[in-house]
Write a protein that holds these residues in place. Structure first.
Motif, short mmCIF file in Angstrom:
data_model
loop_
_atom_site.label_atom_id
_atom_site.label_comp_id
_atom_site.label_asym_id
_atom_site.label_seq_id
_atom_site.Cartn_x
_atom_site.Cartn_y
_atom_site.Cartn_z
N LYS A 1 11.91 -24.35 11.74
CA LYS A 1 12.24 -22.99 12.15
C LYS A 1 11.84 -22.77 13.62
O LYS A 1 10.65 -22.90 13.97
CB LYS A 1 11.52 -21.96 11.26
CG LYS A 1 11.89 -22.06 9.78
CD LYS A 1 11.10 -21.07 8.94
CE LYS A 1 11.43 -19.65 9.28
NZ LYS A 1 10.71 -18.69 8.38
N ASP A 2 12.81 -22.47 14.44
CA ASP A 2 12.61 -22.12 15.85
C ASP A 2 11.68 -23.13 16.54
O ASP A 2 10.76 -22.75 17.28
CB ASP A 2 12.04 -20.71 15.97
CG ASP A 2 12.16 -20.16 17.41
OD1 ASP A 2 13.08 -20.59 18.14
OD2 ASP A 2 11.31 -19.34 17.80
N LEU A 3 11.91 -24.41 16.33
CA LEU A 3 11.07 -25.45 16.90
C LEU A 3 11.32 -25.58 18.41
O LEU A 3 12.46 -25.72 18.85
CB LEU A 3 11.34 -26.80 16.22
CG LEU A 3 10.54 -27.99 16.75
CD1 LEU A 3 9.05 -27.79 16.49
CD2 LEU A 3 11.03 -29.29 16.11
N GLY B 1 14.30 -24.21 20.40
CA GLY B 1 14.71 -23.28 19.36
C GLY B 1 15.61 -23.90 18.31
O GLY B 1 16.72 -23.44 18.07
N LEU B 2 15.12 -24.95 17.63
CA LEU B 2 15.92 -25.70 16.67
C LEU B 2 15.61 -25.25 15.26
O LEU B 2 14.44 -25.04 14.90
CB LEU B 2 15.64 -27.20 16.82
CG LEU B 2 16.60 -28.17 16.13
CD1 LEU B 2 18.00 -28.04 16.72
CD2 LEU B 2 16.09 -29.61 16.29
N ASN B 3 16.66 -25.10 14.44
CA ASN B 3 16.50 -24.70 13.04
C ASN B 3 17.36 -25.60 12.15
O ASN B 3 18.54 -25.82 12.45
CB ASN B 3 16.96 -23.25 12.84
CG ASN B 3 16.11 -22.24 13.61
OD1 ASN B 3 15.08 -21.80 13.13
ND2 ASN B 3 16.56 -21.90 14.81
N PHE B 4 16.78 -26.12 11.08
CA PHE B 4 17.57 -26.81 10.06
C PHE B 4 16.70 -27.00 8.82
O PHE B 4 15.48 -26.84 8.86
CB PHE B 4 18.12 -28.15 10.55
CG PHE B 4 17.07 -29.19 10.88
CD1 PHE B 4 16.55 -30.02 9.89
CD2 PHE B 4 16.63 -29.37 12.19
CE1 PHE B 4 15.60 -30.99 10.19
CE2 PHE B 4 15.70 -30.34 12.50
CZ PHE B 4 15.18 -31.15 11.50
N THR B 5 17.35 -27.33 7.71
CA THR B 5 16.65 -27.62 6.46
C THR B 5 17.22 -28.89 5.85
O THR B 5 18.32 -29.33 6.19
CB THR B 5 16.79 -26.46 5.45
OG1 THR B 5 18.18 -26.29 5.15
CG2 THR B 5 16.24 -25.16 6.00
N LEU B 6 16.46 -29.47 4.93
CA LEU B 6 16.88 -30.71 4.28
C LEU B 6 16.20 -30.80 2.92
O LEU B 6 15.01 -30.53 2.79
CB LEU B 6 16.49 -31.91 5.15
CG LEU B 6 16.88 -33.30 4.66
CD1 LEU B 6 18.38 -33.45 4.57
CD2 LEU B 6 16.30 -34.38 5.59
N GLU B 7 16.99 -31.19 1.92
CA GLU B 7 16.47 -31.35 0.57
C GLU B 7 16.27 -32.83 0.24
O GLU B 7 16.83 -33.71 0.89
CB GLU B 7 17.44 -30.72 -0.45
CG GLU B 7 17.60 -29.22 -0.33
CD GLU B 7 16.35 -28.45 -0.73
OE1 GLU B 7 15.35 -29.08 -1.14
OE2 GLU B 7 16.38 -27.21 -0.65
N ARG B 8 15.48 -33.10 -0.80
CA ARG B 8 15.28 -34.47 -1.26
C ARG B 8 16.62 -35.09 -1.67
O ARG B 8 17.47 -34.43 -2.25
CB ARG B 8 14.34 -34.50 -2.47
CG ARG B 8 12.88 -34.19 -2.14
CD ARG B 8 12.05 -34.30 -3.41
NE ARG B 8 10.63 -34.05 -3.16
CZ ARG B 8 10.08 -32.85 -3.15
NH1 ARG B 8 10.84 -31.79 -3.36
NH2 ARG B 8 8.79 -32.71 -2.92
N GLY B 9 16.75 -36.38 -1.38
CA GLY B 9 17.95 -37.09 -1.76
C GLY B 9 19.14 -36.87 -0.85
O GLY B 9 20.19 -37.47 -1.05
#
Length: 349
Positions: free
Chosen positions: A15-17, A33-41
């Motif tokens: 979040k907002d890196l 200002g980098l944002n992303f998400t990631l799930e297992r697999g």
């Protein structure tokens, strides 16, 4: 950008890196200002030219920057643990065990003085209270699982005694020795011939399926992204400029920079007698980014922004798909028209 896990927060959430480096010439805004998400697999591909902030992002997640000569802000949540505000010892315990990294150049990432096996044994014993004999057996097993022949003998060889492909396999074995839940691969196939590249990509895909790891692939090679990634984050000038699932990025991209990356990619599925079309100009200086959209000095479509491209930074806004995000002043309908009527026909010609 991905579905929320049952715990209420994605497995990895950035979040907002921001990662900045003060220098005598000014502040290098490597990630802004980098944002992303990631799930297992799942696999996230991060693409862009050299200097776009890809590797800095990965090293920041791993906590490999010295706080005395860098400024890092924002949030990085790994399975409920916030890393940016955590102490160095906390992150060190997670590194190698919960998260691991395959570095771009295994010859320089591995210590030349110690054997491959000794380095894998050390990586294992740091997080497990076992004897050297038990750790060595585990190291041999890992080398065998990544496809190194005669692992019981090669375990005592040194990095310089391995070929490039074998070193990369050994680096993967070291990264996976503790069954990490997050694996970051920084240019995992750089400097390898195409046959070995294919083997390494197949290996990473198989091991990810086995361990159910979340995987981040850092690359400038869109072929690698097409092979592995579920979602793709396109970086330019330290920022995300387009994010979507891999199918959308290849079939319906909406940012002119992404169009340029696709146009400069060699195609093997049809005859092509024309030269590749490079993106004009050079990536921007991260000390003196252009005003407005960072890509506007290189964008042939900038006149269609009504002057906003050179004066105002566009927001990362939702495009056509449910999780398709684009940072561009050109209206969505116009971008889609340009792609379908002007850009895509040239790429398929």
């Amino acid at each position: 950008m991905t579905d929320v896990s049952p715990k209420g927060r994605p497995f990895l959430e950035v979040k907002d890196l921001k990662i900045h480096f003060p220098t005598d010439d000014g502040v290098v805004r490597s990630v802004d200002g980098l944002n992303f998400t990631l799930e297992r697999g799942k696999t996230l591909g991060i693409v862009g030219e050299s200097g776009s902030g890809k590797s800095v992002t990965s090293l920041g997640i791993m906590g490999l920057y010295n706080k005395s000569n860098s400024k890092m802000s924002g949030e990085i949540w790994l399975d409920g643990q916030e890393l940016v505000s955590s102490g160095a010892e906390t992150v060190r315990k997670l590194r190698g065990n919960d998260m691991a990294m395959i570095f771009q150049d295994p010859l320089s990432a591995m210590h030349p003085y110690y054997s491959i096996g000794k380095q894998i044994v050390e990586a294992y014993r740091v997080h497990h209270n076992v004897s050297k004999q038990v750790a060595r057996k585990h190291a041999v097993d890992m080398l065998g699982r990544v496809g190194i022949p005669q692992p019981d003998r090669r375990v005592d060889d040194y990095p310089h005694q391995f070929s490039g492909g074998m070193r990369q396999r050994a680096m993967i074995a070291m990264a996976l020795v503790n069954d990490p839940e997050l694996l970051i691969a920084d240019e995992p196939t750089t400097a390898l011939d195409v046959t070995v590249q294919a083997q390494i990509l197949d290996l990473m895909h198989d091991l990810q399926s086995e361990f159910n790891s979340a995987l981040i692939v850092i690359t400038h090679d869109l072929g690698v992204v097409a092979e592995l990634a579920d979602d793709v984050l396109v970086m330019y000038g330290g920022r995300c400029i387009e994010y979507a699932d891999a199918t959308t990025i290849f079939d319906k991209p909406e940012h002119p920079y992404t169009w340029g990356l696709l146009g400069s990619m060699p195609r093997m599925d049809r005859p092509n007698i024309d030269r590749l079309v490079p993106i004009p100009g050079l990536p921007p200086s991260l000390i003196n980014l252009p005003t407005g959209c960072s890509f506007h000095p290189r964008c042939q479509y900038e006149p269609r922004t009504g002057g906003l491209g050179s004066t105002t930074m566009p927001e990362l806004s939702r495009a056509g798909g449910s999780k398709h995000l684009v940072r561009c002043h050109i209206p969505t309908e116009e971008r889609q028209r340009i792609w379908s009527e002007e850009v895509k026909p040239k790429l398929e010609a």
